[in-house]
Scaffold this active site. Sequence first.
Site: not given
Length: 279
Positions: A189, A47, A119, A195
């Site tokens: 979302r 991340k 990504f 994460k």
Amino acid sequence: MPRLIGHFLLLCCFLWAVHAVAKVPAILLAQIYHEDIPVQDYLVSEKLDGIRAIWDGQQLISRQGHPIHAPAWFTKDFPARVLDGELWIARGRFEQLSSTVRQSNPDDAAWRQVAYYVFELPEAEGDFSQRVQRIAEIARQVHSPYLKSLPQFRVSDRTTLKRTLDSIVAKRGEGLMLHRADAPYLTGRSRVLLKLKPQLDAEAKVIAYVPGKGKYQGKMGALLVETLDGIKFKLGTGFTDAERAHPPPIGSLVTYTYRDVTKNGKPKFASFLRVRPPE
């Protein structure tokens, strides 16, 4: 007549700005990692503590749809297709990156330290593992030192995932992202993107000030903030005395850390981290 012309020009500028913001494509946003997921079904990446950016085929734009003023040489070899990625310098250098990206007149020397780590391929066919291969091909074909494919890898179990996280954090990294390998391209979302960090963080908008008491008399005691999901709460820890004397502006976005959420969705042990720079 001059006044009417002036009003007309202002209206045109306003409509142009609205159109510019409105054309930003929807993006995929992460949920929080939970231990009951089959980690072997996910591709894992570091991340990056950078600034999310969309390459629309012609320019870089922020998550809110505002143009990012990168030098022409930085993007001259980028492909004429939409990309999703992160502008990044290195671990622990977010403030330097933010200062560089916010400038309307780009600093060439500063931008030469930045790279765009891709990504995702918005609207592309195939599952995520196939899109990752295509991203790597694009990065090889453009031969640009400023466009890179974000490395993705698999882990066999939660123990390996935890060791990987510990290794990244020990090197001042922020955490890990897990993207389900068989997922089609999605926006909003979603549980296909997770994460994992030693400490969670999120963003909220400042909507009011709560006056301070005692040693904070005459200063800001807490911020009343609202999350992107409409949850309102008071954010009262993590501030320096200078920040309490000159708190973040009403309407600004702030990043806060927290450990968990209550059944009502409010963050537990929330603490102010920083003001999110305008994008």
